[in-house]
Scaffold this active site. Structure first.
Site, PDB file in Angstrom:
ATOM      1  N   ASN A 199       0.863  -1.179   0.000  1.00  0.00           N
ATOM      2  CA  ASN A 199       0.000   0.000   0.000  1.00  0.00           C
ATOM      3  C   ASN A 199       0.903   1.233   0.000  1.00  0.00           C
ATOM      4  OD1 ASN A 199      -1.807   2.054   0.474  1.00  0.00           O
ATOM      5  ND2 ASN A 199      -2.342   1.398   2.554  1.00  0.00           N
ATOM      6  N   TRP A 200       0.954   1.893  -1.131  1.00  0.00           N
ATOM      7  CA  TRP A 200       1.877   3.033  -1.256  1.00  0.00           C
ATOM      8  C   TRP A 200       1.383   4.287  -0.530  1.00  0.00           C
ATOM      9  CZ3 TRP A 200       3.869   3.322  -7.048  1.00  0.00           C
ATOM     10  CH2 TRP A 200       4.544   2.124  -7.330  1.00  0.00           C
ATOM     11  N   LYS A 201       0.112   4.297  -0.159  1.00  0.00           N
ATOM     12  CA  LYS A 201      -0.482   5.490   0.477  1.00  0.00           C
ATOM     13  C   LYS A 201      -0.224   6.713  -0.429  1.00  0.00           C
ATOM     14  CE  LYS A 201       0.061   3.143   4.823  1.00  0.00           C
ATOM     15  NZ  LYS A 201       0.227   3.184   6.255  1.00  0.00           N
ATOM     16  N   HIS A 205      -9.249   1.300   5.292  1.00  0.00           N
ATOM     17  CA  HIS A 205      -7.930   1.489   5.905  1.00  0.00           C
ATOM     18  C   HIS A 205      -8.074   2.428   7.106  1.00  0.00           C
ATOM     19  CE1 HIS A 205      -3.787   2.574   6.584  1.00  0.00           C
ATOM     20  NE2 HIS A 205      -3.470   1.457   5.959  1.00  0.00           N
ATOM     21  N   GLU A 213      -6.372   4.802   8.092  1.00  0.00           N
ATOM     22  CA  GLU A 213      -6.150   6.225   7.786  1.00  0.00           C
ATOM     23  C   GLU A 213      -7.414   6.835   7.165  1.00  0.00           C
ATOM     24  OE1 GLU A 213      -2.541   5.535   5.612  1.00  0.00           O
ATOM     25  OE2 GLU A 213      -1.607   4.921   7.500  1.00  0.00           O
ATOM     26  N   GLU A 268      -4.942  -4.726  10.658  1.00  0.00           N
ATOM     27  CA  GLU A 268      -3.881  -3.735  10.841  1.00  0.00           C
ATOM     28  C   GLU A 268      -4.104  -2.997  12.160  1.00  0.00           C
ATOM     29  OE1 GLU A 268      -2.075  -2.587   6.769  1.00  0.00           O
ATOM     30  OE2 GLU A 268      -3.720  -1.236   7.195  1.00  0.00           O
ATOM     31  N   GLY A 308       3.109   2.344  10.781  1.00  0.00           N
ATOM     32  CA  GLY A 308       4.072   3.432  10.606  1.00  0.00           C
ATOM     33  C   GLY A 308       4.815   3.791  11.882  1.00  0.00           C
ATOM     34  N   SER A 333       3.923  -2.088  10.251  1.00  0.00           N
ATOM     35  CA  SER A 333       5.378  -2.162  10.448  1.00  0.00           C
ATOM     36  C   SER A 333       5.990  -3.517  10.069  1.00  0.00           C
ATOM     37  CB  SER A 333       5.756  -1.790  11.887  1.00  0.00           C
ATOM     38  OG  SER A 333       5.417  -0.436  12.136  1.00  0.00           O
ATOM     39  N   GLY A 351       3.121  -1.125   4.176  1.00  0.00           N
ATOM     40  CA  GLY A 351       3.173   0.298   3.865  1.00  0.00           C
ATOM     41  C   GLY A 351       4.588   0.716   3.494  1.00  0.00           C
ATOM     42  N   GLY A 352       5.259   1.362   4.435  1.00  0.00           N
ATOM     43  CA  GLY A 352       6.590   1.935   4.196  1.00  0.00           C
ATOM     44  C   GLY A 352       7.570   1.026   3.469  1.00  0.00           C
TER      45      GLY A 352
HETATM   46  O1  13P Z   1      -0.939   0.761   6.876  1.00  0.00           O
HETATM   47  C1  13P Z   1      -0.198  -0.113   6.454  1.00  0.00           C
HETATM   48  C2  13P Z   1      -0.480  -0.815   5.201  1.00  0.00           C
HETATM   49  O2  13P Z   1      -1.769  -0.538   4.742  1.00  0.00           O
HETATM   50  C3  13P Z   1       1.054  -0.456   7.183  1.00  0.00           C
HETATM   51  O3  13P Z   1       1.936   0.587   7.067  1.00  0.00           O
HETATM   52  P1  13P Z   1       3.452   0.413   7.568  1.00  0.00           P
HETATM   53  O4  13P Z   1       3.937  -0.899   6.980  1.00  0.00           O
HETATM   54  O5  13P Z   1       4.180   1.587   7.033  1.00  0.00           O
HETATM   55  O6  13P Z   1       3.402   0.346   9.059  1.00  0.00           O
END
Ligand code: 13P
Length: 251
Positions: free
Chosen positions: A9-11, A94, A96, A166, A172, A212, A233-234
Protein backbone atom coordinates in the site's frame (compact mmCIF):
# COMPACT_ATOMS: atom_id res chain seq x y z
CA UNK A 1 -5.57 -23.88 0.21
CA UNK A 2 -5.82 -20.21 0.98
CA UNK A 3 -4.22 -17.64 -1.28
CA UNK A 4 -0.98 -16.21 0.06
CA UNK A 5 -0.83 -12.52 -0.67
CA UNK A 6 1.72 -9.75 -0.22
CA UNK A 7 0.31 -6.33 -1.05
CA UNK A 8 2.09 -2.99 -1.02
CA UNK A 9 0.00 0.00 0.00
CA UNK A 10 1.88 3.03 -1.26
CA UNK A 11 -0.48 5.49 0.48
CA UNK A 12 0.21 9.07 -0.72
CA UNK A 13 3.69 8.32 -2.05
CA UNK A 14 5.33 8.17 -5.48
CA UNK A 15 4.61 10.59 -8.31
CA UNK A 16 4.71 9.30 -11.87
CA UNK A 17 8.52 9.50 -12.21
CA UNK A 18 9.03 7.69 -8.92
CA UNK A 19 6.43 5.12 -9.92
CA UNK A 20 8.28 4.49 -13.17
CA UNK A 21 11.56 4.01 -11.32
CA UNK A 22 9.91 1.49 -9.02
CA UNK A 23 8.31 -0.38 -11.93
CA UNK A 24 11.54 -0.63 -13.93
CA UNK A 25 13.17 -2.26 -10.92
CA UNK A 26 10.14 -4.44 -10.06
CA UNK A 27 9.96 -5.88 -13.56
CA UNK A 28 13.50 -7.24 -13.23
CA UNK A 29 12.49 -9.39 -10.27
CA UNK A 30 11.65 -13.06 -10.19
CA UNK A 31 8.52 -13.68 -8.15
CA UNK A 32 7.72 -16.84 -6.17
CA UNK A 33 4.87 -18.58 -7.99
CA UNK A 34 2.75 -19.41 -4.96
CA UNK A 35 2.31 -15.83 -3.80
CA UNK A 36 -0.13 -13.25 -5.16
CA UNK A 37 1.65 -9.93 -5.36
CA UNK A 38 -0.24 -6.66 -5.38
CA UNK A 39 0.63 -3.00 -5.36
CA UNK A 40 -1.74 -0.15 -4.58
CA UNK A 41 -0.28 3.05 -6.05
CA UNK A 42 -2.04 6.42 -5.75
CA UNK A 43 -4.76 7.08 -8.36
CA UNK A 44 -2.43 9.19 -10.49
CA UNK A 45 -0.08 6.23 -11.02
CA UNK A 46 -2.62 3.41 -11.31
CA UNK A 47 -3.12 3.39 -15.05
CA UNK A 48 0.58 3.64 -15.74
CA UNK A 49 1.33 0.81 -13.31
CA UNK A 50 -1.39 -1.39 -14.80
CA UNK A 51 -0.18 -0.90 -18.38
CA UNK A 52 3.44 -1.34 -17.42
CA UNK A 53 2.77 -4.58 -15.51
CA UNK A 54 0.51 -6.27 -18.09
CA UNK A 55 3.04 -9.03 -18.74
CA UNK A 56 3.97 -9.45 -15.07
CA UNK A 57 2.25 -11.36 -12.29
CA UNK A 58 1.49 -8.29 -10.19
CA UNK A 59 -2.05 -7.12 -9.44
CA UNK A 60 -2.69 -3.38 -9.33
CA UNK A 61 -5.21 -2.20 -6.72
CA UNK A 62 -6.89 1.08 -5.79
CA UNK A 63 -6.48 2.47 -2.27
CA UNK A 64 -10.06 3.67 -1.94
CA UNK A 65 -13.22 4.42 -3.92
CA UNK A 66 -16.53 6.20 -3.39
CA UNK A 67 -19.68 4.31 -2.46
CA UNK A 68 -21.71 5.83 -5.32
CA UNK A 69 -21.34 4.69 -8.87
CA UNK A 70 -21.23 8.24 -10.22
CA UNK A 71 -22.35 11.75 -9.45
CA UNK A 72 -21.47 15.11 -7.96
CA UNK A 73 -18.70 14.03 -5.59
CA UNK A 74 -15.82 16.35 -6.34
CA UNK A 75 -12.47 14.71 -5.85
CA UNK A 76 -13.79 11.16 -5.66
CA UNK A 77 -13.22 8.05 -7.76
CA UNK A 78 -15.79 5.35 -8.59
CA UNK A 79 -15.54 1.58 -8.86
CA UNK A 80 -16.23 1.85 -12.60
CA UNK A 81 -13.34 4.29 -13.01
CA UNK A 82 -10.97 1.98 -11.17
CA UNK A 83 -12.05 -0.97 -13.28
CA UNK A 84 -11.73 1.00 -16.48
CA UNK A 85 -8.00 1.39 -15.85
CA UNK A 86 -7.38 -2.19 -14.85
CA UNK A 87 -7.78 -2.04 -11.07
CA UNK A 88 -10.24 -4.79 -10.14
CA UNK A 89 -9.15 -4.80 -6.52
CA UNK A 90 -9.65 -2.05 -3.96
CA UNK A 91 -8.55 -1.47 -0.37
CA UNK A 92 -11.48 -0.40 1.81
CA UNK A 93 -11.59 0.73 5.42
CA UNK A 94 -7.93 1.49 5.90
CA UNK A 95 -7.45 3.01 9.37
CA UNK A 96 -6.15 6.23 7.79
CA UNK A 97 -9.42 6.54 5.84
CA UNK A 98 -11.37 5.82 9.01
CA UNK A 99 -9.37 8.30 11.12
CA UNK A 100 -8.69 11.22 8.75
CA UNK A 101 -11.62 10.96 6.35
CA UNK A 102 -14.33 9.98 8.80
CA UNK A 103 -15.22 6.70 7.15
CA UNK A 104 -17.39 4.81 9.57
CA UNK A 105 -18.62 1.24 9.46
CA UNK A 106 -21.92 2.24 7.81
CA UNK A 107 -20.14 4.10 4.98
CA UNK A 108 -17.78 1.19 4.57
CA UNK A 109 -20.68 -1.25 4.33
CA UNK A 110 -21.98 0.84 1.40
CA UNK A 111 -18.54 0.86 -0.22
CA UNK A 112 -18.36 -2.92 0.19
CA UNK A 113 -21.73 -3.28 -1.59
CA UNK A 114 -20.70 -1.02 -4.44
CA UNK A 115 -17.39 -2.82 -4.91
CA UNK A 116 -19.13 -6.22 -4.97
CA UNK A 117 -21.83 -4.97 -7.39
CA UNK A 118 -18.99 -3.94 -9.65
CA UNK A 119 -17.39 -7.38 -9.31
CA UNK A 120 -14.32 -6.12 -7.57
CA UNK A 121 -12.09 -7.86 -5.04
CA UNK A 122 -11.95 -6.08 -1.69
CA UNK A 123 -9.11 -5.88 0.80
CA UNK A 124 -11.15 -4.96 3.87
CA UNK A 125 -9.07 -3.42 6.64
CA UNK A 126 -9.86 -3.65 10.32
CA UNK A 127 -7.79 -2.84 13.37
CA UNK A 128 -7.95 -1.51 16.90
CA UNK A 129 -6.35 1.57 18.45
CA UNK A 130 -3.83 1.23 21.27
CA UNK A 131 -6.45 2.46 23.72
CA UNK A 132 -8.80 -0.39 22.78
CA UNK A 133 -6.05 -2.94 23.35
CA UNK A 134 -5.05 -1.39 26.69
CA UNK A 135 -8.67 -1.58 27.82
CA UNK A 136 -8.97 -5.17 26.68
CA UNK A 137 -11.58 -4.14 24.10
CA UNK A 138 -9.68 -5.17 20.97
CA UNK A 139 -11.60 -8.37 20.21
CA UNK A 140 -14.92 -6.64 20.68
CA UNK A 141 -13.87 -3.74 18.46
CA UNK A 142 -12.73 -6.05 15.67
CA UNK A 143 -15.97 -7.98 15.90
CA UNK A 144 -17.95 -4.75 15.57
CA UNK A 145 -15.93 -3.62 12.54
CA UNK A 146 -16.63 -6.97 10.89
CA UNK A 147 -20.30 -7.08 11.89
CA UNK A 148 -21.14 -3.55 10.82
CA UNK A 149 -18.81 -3.29 7.83
CA UNK A 150 -18.90 -6.60 6.03
CA UNK A 151 -21.03 -9.31 7.64
CA UNK A 152 -24.05 -8.33 5.54
CA UNK A 153 -22.53 -9.79 2.37
CA UNK A 154 -23.66 -13.10 0.87
CA UNK A 155 -21.77 -16.37 1.27
CA UNK A 156 -20.62 -16.20 -2.36
CA UNK A 157 -19.18 -12.71 -1.92
CA UNK A 158 -16.45 -14.08 0.33
CA UNK A 159 -14.69 -15.38 -2.76
CA UNK A 160 -13.87 -11.74 -3.46
CA UNK A 161 -12.99 -10.61 0.03
CA UNK A 162 -9.58 -10.46 1.69
CA UNK A 163 -9.34 -9.25 5.28
CA UNK A 164 -6.37 -7.16 6.43
CA UNK A 165 -5.83 -6.91 10.18
CA UNK A 166 -3.88 -3.73 10.84
CA UNK A 167 -3.61 -2.72 14.50
CA UNK A 168 -3.53 1.08 14.35
CA UNK A 169 -0.79 1.27 16.97
CA UNK A 170 1.52 -0.73 14.71
CA UNK A 171 1.07 1.33 11.53
CA UNK A 172 4.07 3.43 10.61
CA UNK A 173 5.30 3.31 14.20
CA UNK A 174 8.00 0.69 13.85
CA UNK A 175 6.18 -1.21 16.58
CA UNK A 176 4.79 -4.39 15.10
CA UNK A 177 2.38 -6.79 16.75
CA UNK A 178 4.27 -9.82 18.00
CA UNK A 179 3.75 -12.94 15.89
CA UNK A 180 1.67 -14.33 18.78
CA UNK A 181 -0.53 -11.22 18.94
CA UNK A 182 -1.05 -11.38 15.17
CA UNK A 183 -1.90 -15.09 15.28
CA UNK A 184 -4.27 -14.63 18.22
CA UNK A 185 -6.25 -11.94 16.40
CA UNK A 186 -6.21 -13.68 13.02
CA UNK A 187 -7.54 -16.83 14.65
CA UNK A 188 -10.26 -14.77 16.32
CA UNK A 189 -11.21 -13.15 13.00
CA UNK A 190 -11.44 -16.54 11.30
CA UNK A 191 -13.53 -17.93 14.16
CA UNK A 192 -15.85 -14.92 13.97
CA UNK A 193 -16.31 -15.41 10.22
CA UNK A 194 -17.00 -19.12 10.83
CA UNK A 195 -19.65 -18.28 13.44
CA UNK A 196 -21.39 -15.83 11.13
CA UNK A 197 -21.02 -17.84 7.92
CA UNK A 198 -19.41 -21.29 8.00
CA UNK A 199 -16.11 -22.93 8.77
CA UNK A 200 -15.74 -23.73 5.09
CA UNK A 201 -15.98 -20.05 4.14
CA UNK A 202 -13.75 -18.93 7.03
CA UNK A 203 -11.06 -21.44 6.11
CA UNK A 204 -10.85 -20.01 2.59
CA UNK A 205 -10.53 -16.32 3.48
CA UNK A 206 -7.03 -14.89 3.27
CA UNK A 207 -6.28 -12.73 6.31
CA UNK A 208 -3.32 -10.39 5.90
CA UNK A 209 -1.39 -8.69 8.67
CA UNK A 210 -0.33 -5.06 8.32
CA UNK A 211 1.62 -2.72 10.58
CA UNK A 212 5.38 -2.16 10.45
CA UNK A 213 6.11 -5.35 8.50
CA UNK A 214 9.77 -5.16 7.48
CA UNK A 215 12.26 -7.58 5.88
CA UNK A 216 13.56 -8.61 9.31
CA UNK A 217 10.23 -9.44 10.95
CA UNK A 218 8.18 -10.68 7.97
CA UNK A 219 9.19 -14.36 8.21
CA UNK A 220 8.05 -14.85 11.81
CA UNK A 221 4.73 -13.13 11.16
CA UNK A 222 4.04 -15.02 7.91
CA UNK A 223 4.86 -18.29 9.68
CA UNK A 224 1.73 -18.05 11.84
CA UNK A 225 -1.04 -20.50 10.97
CA UNK A 226 -3.76 -17.92 10.34
CA UNK A 227 -1.58 -15.25 8.74
CA UNK A 228 -1.92 -15.53 4.97
CA UNK A 229 0.24 -12.60 3.99
CA UNK A 230 0.84 -8.95 4.56
CA UNK A 231 -0.35 -5.46 3.68
CA UNK A 232 2.85 -3.47 3.64
CA UNK A 233 3.17 0.30 3.86
CA UNK A 234 6.59 1.93 4.20
CA UNK A 235 8.64 -1.13 3.32
CA UNK A 236 6.74 -1.60 0.03
CA UNK A 237 8.04 1.67 -1.39
CA UNK A 238 11.45 0.23 -2.26
CA UNK A 239 11.61 -2.81 -4.50
CA UNK A 240 14.49 -4.23 -2.49
CA UNK A 241 12.64 -4.32 0.84
CA UNK A 242 9.33 -5.31 -0.81
CA UNK A 243 11.02 -8.30 -2.47
CA UNK A 244 12.72 -9.30 0.77
CA UNK A 245 9.33 -9.37 2.46
CA UNK A 246 7.82 -11.41 -0.40
CA UNK A 247 10.71 -13.85 -0.24
CA UNK A 248 10.40 -14.17 3.53
CA UNK A 249 7.13 -16.03 2.91
CA UNK A 250 8.14 -19.66 3.07
CA UNK A 251 4.88 -21.41 3.91
O1 13P B 1 -0.94 0.76 6.88
C1 13P B 1 -0.20 -0.11 6.45
C2 13P B 1 -0.48 -0.81 5.20
O2 13P B 1 -1.77 -0.54 4.74
C3 13P B 1 1.05 -0.46 7.18
O3 13P B 1 1.94 0.59 7.07
P1 13P B 1 3.45 0.41 7.57
O4 13P B 1 3.94 -0.90 6.98
O5 13P B 1 4.18 1.59 7.03
O6 13P B 1 3.40 0.35 9.06
Amino acid sequence: MRKKIVAGNWKMNNDIAETEMFLVDLKKQVFPENIVIMIAPPFTSLNHAFNSLREHPVTVAGQNMHQSNEGAFTGEISAKMLKSIGANTVILGHSERRAYFMEDNATLAEKVNTALENEMTIIFCIGEELEDRKNGKHFELIKTQLTEGIFHVSDESWQNIIIAYEPVWAIGTGETASPEQAQEMHKFIRKTIAENYSKEIADKVSILYGGSVKPDNAAEIFEQTDVDGGLIGGASLKVESFMKIINAFKK
